[in-house]
Design a protein around this motif. Structure first.
Motif, PDB file in Angstrom:
ATOM      1  N   GLU A  99      18.178 -43.046 -20.884  1.00 57.20           N
ATOM      2  CA  GLU A  99      16.746 -43.538 -21.351  1.00 57.20           C
ATOM      3  C   GLU A  99      16.060 -44.244 -20.437  1.00 57.20           C
ATOM      4  O   GLU A  99      16.437 -44.958 -19.774  1.00 57.20           O
ATOM      5  N   ILE A 100      14.666 -44.108 -20.509  1.00 53.11           N
ATOM      6  CA  ILE A 100      13.953 -44.773 -19.662  1.00 53.11           C
ATOM      7  C   ILE A 100      12.806 -45.387 -20.409  1.00 53.11           C
ATOM      8  O   ILE A 100      12.158 -44.722 -21.154  1.00 53.11           O
ATOM      9  N   GLU A 101      12.379 -46.547 -20.108  1.00 52.03           N
ATOM     10  CA  GLU A 101      11.025 -47.328 -20.586  1.00 52.03           C
ATOM     11  C   GLU A 101      10.259 -47.821 -19.488  1.00 52.03           C
ATOM     12  O   GLU A 101      10.646 -48.505 -18.930  1.00 52.03           O
ATOM     13  N   TYR A 184      14.978 -32.432 -20.081  1.00 47.65           N
ATOM     14  CA  TYR A 184      14.785 -33.882 -19.344  1.00 47.65           C
ATOM     15  C   TYR A 184      13.913 -33.610 -18.177  1.00 47.65           C
ATOM     16  O   TYR A 184      12.854 -34.347 -17.822  1.00 47.65           O
ATOM     17  N   SER A 185      14.112 -32.328 -17.565  1.00 49.20           N
ATOM     18  CA  SER A 185      13.288 -31.961 -16.470  1.00 49.20           C
ATOM     19  C   SER A 185      11.816 -31.700 -16.792  1.00 49.20           C
ATOM     20  O   SER A 185      10.942 -32.170 -16.027  1.00 49.20           O
ATOM     21  N   LEU A 186      11.717 -31.121 -17.914  1.00 49.32           N
ATOM     22  CA  LEU A 186      10.323 -30.861 -18.508  1.00 49.32           C
ATOM     23  C   LEU A 186       9.473 -32.037 -18.955  1.00 49.32           C
ATOM     24  O   LEU A 186       8.430 -32.304 -18.405  1.00 49.32           O
ATOM     25  N   ARG A 187      10.326 -33.249 -19.329  1.00 52.40           N
ATOM     26  CA  ARG A 187       9.640 -34.486 -19.638  1.00 52.40           C
ATOM     27  C   ARG A 187       9.057 -34.975 -18.390  1.00 52.40           C
ATOM     28  O   ARG A 187       7.968 -35.518 -18.562  1.00 52.40           O
ATOM     29  N   THR A 188      10.129 -35.180 -17.466  1.00 53.96           N
ATOM     30  CA  THR A 188       9.658 -35.704 -16.050  1.00 53.96           C
ATOM     31  C   THR A 188       8.447 -34.903 -15.502  1.00 53.96           C
ATOM     32  O   THR A 188       7.456 -35.709 -14.888  1.00 53.96           O
ATOM     33  N   LYS A 189       8.575 -33.433 -15.532  1.00 54.31           N
ATOM     34  CA  LYS A 189       7.398 -32.748 -15.098  1.00 54.31           C
ATOM     35  C   LYS A 189       6.150 -33.109 -15.760  1.00 54.31           C
ATOM     36  O   LYS A 189       5.132 -33.311 -14.986  1.00 54.31           O
ATOM     37  N   ILE A 190       6.228 -33.062 -17.140  1.00 53.68           N
ATOM     38  CA  ILE A 190       4.927 -33.502 -17.651  1.00 53.68           C
ATOM     39  C   ILE A 190       4.457 -34.745 -17.519  1.00 53.68           C
ATOM     40  O   ILE A 190       3.191 -34.953 -17.269  1.00 53.68           O
ATOM     41  N   LEU A 204       5.184 -38.465 -24.897  1.00 51.87           N
ATOM     42  CA  LEU A 204       6.503 -38.358 -24.506  1.00 51.87           C
ATOM     43  C   LEU A 204       7.396 -39.494 -24.865  1.00 51.87           C
ATOM     44  O   LEU A 204       8.922 -39.639 -24.786  1.00 51.87           O
ATOM     45  N   GLY A 205       6.897 -40.413 -25.668  1.00 49.42           N
ATOM     46  CA  GLY A 205       7.535 -41.451 -26.144  1.00 49.42           C
ATOM     47  C   GLY A 205       8.103 -42.595 -25.413  1.00 49.42           C
ATOM     48  O   GLY A 205       9.095 -43.319 -25.657  1.00 49.42           O
ATOM     49  N   TYR A 206       7.545 -42.598 -24.032  1.00 47.69           N
ATOM     50  CA  TYR A 206       8.007 -43.896 -23.306  1.00 47.69           C
ATOM     51  C   TYR A 206       7.439 -45.120 -23.641  1.00 47.69           C
ATOM     52  O   TYR A 206       6.362 -45.278 -24.019  1.00 47.69           O
ATOM     53  N   LYS A 207       8.250 -45.961 -23.974  1.00 46.18           N
ATOM     54  CA  LYS A 207       7.907 -47.269 -24.697  1.00 46.18           C
ATOM     55  C   LYS A 207       7.396 -48.176 -23.432  1.00 46.18           C
ATOM     56  O   LYS A 207       7.644 -48.064 -22.502  1.00 46.18           O
ATOM     57  N   ASN A 208       6.305 -48.918 -24.163  1.00 46.77           N
ATOM     58  CA  ASN A 208       5.709 -50.008 -23.279  1.00 46.77           C
ATOM     59  C   ASN A 208       4.809 -49.500 -22.232  1.00 46.77           C
ATOM     60  O   ASN A 208       4.566 -50.235 -21.351  1.00 46.77           O
ATOM     61  N   SER A 209       4.757 -48.432 -22.221  1.00 49.18           N
ATOM     62  CA  SER A 209       3.597 -47.777 -21.266  1.00 49.18           C
ATOM     63  C   SER A 209       2.083 -48.471 -21.434  1.00 49.18           C
ATOM     64  O   SER A 209       1.485 -48.537 -20.406  1.00 49.18           O
ATOM     65  N   PHE A 278      12.739 -33.600 -29.000  1.00 47.36           N
ATOM     66  CA  PHE A 278      13.214 -33.832 -27.737  1.00 47.36           C
ATOM     67  C   PHE A 278      12.175 -34.263 -26.625  1.00 47.36           C
ATOM     68  O   PHE A 278      12.535 -34.962 -25.693  1.00 47.36           O
ATOM     69  N   ILE A 279      10.989 -33.590 -26.618  1.00 48.29           N
ATOM     70  CA  ILE A 279       9.863 -33.857 -25.752  1.00 48.29           C
ATOM     71  C   ILE A 279       9.869 -35.392 -25.971  1.00 48.29           C
ATOM     72  O   ILE A 279       9.434 -35.841 -24.654  1.00 48.29           O
ATOM     73  N   SER A 280       9.740 -35.894 -27.008  1.00 45.27           N
ATOM     74  CA  SER A 280       9.415 -37.479 -27.059  1.00 45.27           C
ATOM     75  C   SER A 280      10.419 -38.405 -26.852  1.00 45.27           C
ATOM     76  O   SER A 280      10.360 -39.546 -27.105  1.00 45.27           O
ATOM     77  N   GLY A 281      11.662 -37.712 -26.519  1.00 45.50           N
ATOM     78  CA  GLY A 281      12.719 -38.554 -26.024  1.00 45.50           C
ATOM     79  C   GLY A 281      13.861 -38.916 -26.976  1.00 45.50           C
ATOM     80  O   GLY A 281      14.820 -39.666 -26.882  1.00 45.50           O
ATOM     81  N   CYS A 282      13.562 -38.365 -28.325  1.00 44.54           N
ATOM     82  CA  CYS A 282      14.846 -38.524 -29.251  1.00 44.54           C
ATOM     83  C   CYS A 282      15.080 -40.036 -29.813  1.00 44.54           C
ATOM     84  O   CYS A 282      16.176 -40.617 -29.807  1.00 44.54           O
ATOM     85  N   GLY A 283      14.069 -41.042 -29.805  1.00 46.67           N
ATOM     86  CA  GLY A 283      14.106 -42.316 -30.134  1.00 46.67           C
ATOM     87  C   GLY A 283      14.478 -42.573 -31.367  1.00 46.67           C
ATOM     88  O   GLY A 283      14.462 -41.637 -32.376  1.00 46.67           O
ATOM     89  N   VAL A 284      15.207 -43.757 -31.824  1.00 44.80           N
ATOM     90  CA  VAL A 284      15.625 -43.865 -33.094  1.00 44.80           C
ATOM     91  C   VAL A 284      14.617 -43.807 -34.344  1.00 44.80           C
ATOM     92  O   VAL A 284      14.962 -43.252 -35.284  1.00 44.80           O
ATOM     93  N   ALA A 285      13.390 -44.511 -33.954  1.00 45.34           N
ATOM     94  CA  ALA A 285      12.333 -44.320 -35.019  1.00 45.34           C
ATOM     95  C   ALA A 285      11.905 -42.885 -35.125  1.00 45.34           C
ATOM     96  O   ALA A 285      11.572 -42.289 -36.339  1.00 45.34           O
ATOM     97  N   THR A 286      11.916 -41.960 -34.136  1.00 44.55           N
ATOM     98  CA  THR A 286      11.682 -40.636 -34.115  1.00 44.55           C
ATOM     99  C   THR A 286      12.590 -39.764 -34.735  1.00 44.55           C
ATOM    100  O   THR A 286      12.074 -38.996 -35.522  1.00 44.55           O
TER     101      THR A 286
END
Length: 643
Positions: A99-101, A184-190, A204-209, A278-286
């Motif tokens: 996971e990446i924040e 994962y490649s698609l998320r990074t590409k987006i 994409l669900g990246y936190k703290n952006s 899956f695109i949003s990162g499958c976070g716990v809240a999601t």
């Protein structure tokens, strides 16, 4: 009374998840770890009691508390996430990125390592690292810390239930291997194509952006939930998908003659939600929001009532079974508080609606935002010590604008950016700038937020009980007495009033000690002062203690004065010594112990002395004006008790 009690039979089930949650919360709140035998016994007694005593509803409901307590303890023991026993510096860290924040100034990376388990490390911002990469670098790892105040946020517990064994830092990162994972490649590409914090946060669900200054403004407007992918986004996406597919299937007469259009539309919407998950990162809240959406869609497919308190209660119980720690998280509490409040107002109270369509929308939105704000207010204050006064206004203004203008523009702009056309995403940022300008003006209105110190567990339990009385007690309209006809309001008022009074009368600490004894804070002339202006090991303690003392976090940290490595702090009724250096401790321990004016002794070093054992403070603690000391629990399973 007999008539009143018999009238409550229909709502007995609605009380069960709340009492189950009380039992779970009780387990997580106690200061010592019960034995596994005690936990198993309580769970068995609770389950058997619910089954055997179902003819005695009140006793059976009380058994839910024992069941929740025992189940939470058993689940915690079974999880068994071994955290590191001590801090480690100057090591090589190698692992797979899970996971990446991303933040404006650094990146938090979650690594699955063979040697240390799953660790969270911080490093310089980089766009090259992707989920699934195997990376290596030099750094250090630290034990997750317990809470900074009693009943505060326990990061060690949070880490334990998120499978994190250590936190730390990493530098000189090298990418060893990059697998070709499609999602994962698609998320990074987006992410790399859009280069927009709006895409990173909302899609994409990246936190703290989101920049911290912007986040504070949105918090003041009561719409912080928009920037964390959860129920709001799942509801929005599923609603759009359902409408689109419903229209498509309605245009196929041969199909809708045999199957109602809502069924294939619901199935296709659910499949689309999986893709968004899956695109949003499958976070716990999601994941939690996806599960809720799945229950709603199943109810639609089988023709059951989707919008009901019973449906929400069932989802509540299922989520506790999946992971009882959800009960202690802010997202879970805020989500269900809002859901229960909204369902109650529209299903039970059924407010009269105006005939005009515009007024009808404004009226419905106002009631929904108002009820959600009232029911979530105790939890907002409990977790964040601040309450946005204009939260209802903020939700009325920004939720529709985000839902129908900004989010569609961000989605369209992100898709266009993948093909090299950036005008739509730039237009999205223009819209965001306008909305942020409006939010800034609202946030600058006087008294936009109120701050309050730490809320005791007793107060919050009484307030929750009062809200549950309002929701679940069934009135009898045939009673002549007005108070008897509105029993739910009477009980609600009593419990909430007592909870508020206890909250107001509960004193605030005037002295704080961190668990590692490296940081202390003393309230002098109403202002917090510290022995340090900065301490990376207790970074969040500064703001946590300030919030407890109703001070603004993020302000300058004022230092205490010291003499020869000793801080002598005189309070109105007692005096405390904090010893930072070993020399004065070794030379003066006897005279310090015999000094009748010194009530407490705290030291950076672990000390024991038979002559003044009652004065020495071990571990994290807070001290009140009366001299009453409350220790911060640090001997639970998530505090490395198994070591």
């Amino acid at each position: 009374m007999k008539k009143f009690l018999s009238n409550q039979h229909q709502n007995i089930f609605l009380w069960s998840p709340i009492l189950l949650a009380f039992g779970v919360a009780l387990y997580f709140s106690i200061s010592t770890e019960p034995s596994i035998l005690t936990l198993v016994s309580l769970f068995i007694v609770g389950v058997c009691g619910i089954v055997a005593l179902r003819r005695f509803p009140i006793i059976a409901l009380l058994m839910c508390i024992a069941t929740g307590f025992g189940y939470a303890g058993i689940y915690t023991h079974m999880k068994n996430v071994p955290q590191i026993s001590h801090d480690i510096h100057g090591i090589e860290i190698t692992g797979t990125v899970t996971e990446i924040e991303n933040t404006p100034d650094k990146t938090r990376i979650y690594l699955n390592t063979d040697k240390y388990g799953t660790v969270r490390v911080s490093g310089a911002s980089t766009d090259n690292i992707k989920i699934g990469d195997i990376i290596s670098g030099n750094g250090g790892l630290f034990k997750p810390k317990p809470a900074d105040i009693p009943n505060g946020f326990d990061f060690a517990r949070h880490s334990y239930f998120n499978n994190i064994t250590a936190i730390g830092y990493i530098k000189d990162i090298k990418i060893i291997y990059t697998p070709e994972y499609a999602v994962y490649s698609l998320r990074t590409k987006i992410k790399n194509a859009a280069k927009s914090f709006l895409t990173d946060t909302l899609l994409l669900g990246y936190k703290n952006s989101l920049p911290n200054a912007h986040r504070a403004t949105w918090n003041t407007n009561g719409v912080a939930h928009i920037w964390s992918i959860s129920g709001y986004h799942m509801t929005l996406i599923s609603g759009w998908l359902f409408i689109i597919f419903y229209i498509i299937f309605r245009c196929i007469p041969k199909l809708v003659r045999r199957v109602p259009a809502r069924i294939p539309a619901t199935i296709c919407s659910w499949v689309g939600l999986i893709g968004y998950l899956f695109i949003s990162g499958c976070g716990v809240a999601t994941l939690r929001a996806f599960f809720m959406a799945t229950l709603v869609m199943l109810a639609i497919l089988v023709g059951r009532d989707v919008i009901s308190l019973r449906m929400a209660s069932l989802a509540f119980i299922v989520l506790i079974i999946i992971n009882p720690y959800y009960v202690m998280t802010a997202g879970f509490q805020l989500s269900f508080a809002a859901i229960f409040g909204i369902l109650w107002i529209w299903n039970e109270v059924k407010p009269a609606m105006p005939s005009n369509r515009i007024l009808k929308y404004i009226y419905a939105a106002s009631i929904t935002a108002g009820v959600a704000g009232i029911f979530t207010a105790p939890f907002v204050l409990m977790h964040f010590n601040e309450l946005p006064i204009y939260g209802i206004l903020g939700n009325l203004i920004f939720v529709p604008l985000f839902s129908f203008i900004l989010m569609p523009c961000v989605i369209a702009g992100t898709i266009c950016a993948l093909f090299g056309f950036y005008a739509p995403i730039l237009f999205s940022h223009r819209i965001y700038d306008i909305l942020f300008s409006i939010a800034t003006h609202i946030g600058n209105i006087p008294y936009s937020q109120i701050s309050i110190g730490n809320i005791s567990n007793t107060s919050i339990v009484l307030i929750i009980t009062g809200l549950c009385c309002l929701l679940f007690i069934r009135n009898i309209d045939t009673y002549r007495n007005a108070l008897a006809r509105h029993t739910n309001i009477v009980f609600c008022s009593i419990f909430i009033s007592i909870g508020i009074i206890i909250c107001i009368l509960t004193p605030r600490p005037i002295f704080y000690i961190s668990n590692d004894h490296k940081l202390i804070g003393a309230v002098i002339d109403g202002k917090l002062k510290f022995n340090k202006t900065h301490d990376s090991g207790n970074y969040f303690a500064f703001d946590t203690w300030k919030k407890t003392n109703s001070e603004q976090p993020g302000t300058e940290n004022i230092r205490l004065t010291k003499e020869s490595g000793v801080y002598t702090i005189s309070m109105p009724k007692w005096k405390i010594l904090y010893i930072q250096n070993f020399v004065p401790l070794s030379k003066n321990i006897n005279s310090i112990c015999q000094d009748p004016n010194i009530k407490f002794i705290a030291s950076y070093f672990d000390i024991n002395s038979k002559t003044c054992s009652n004065k020495i403070i071990h571990g994290g603690a807070v001290i009140y004006k009366s001299g009453h000391i409350v220790h911060i629990p640090s001997n639970r399973l998530w505090h490395n008790l198994h070591e």
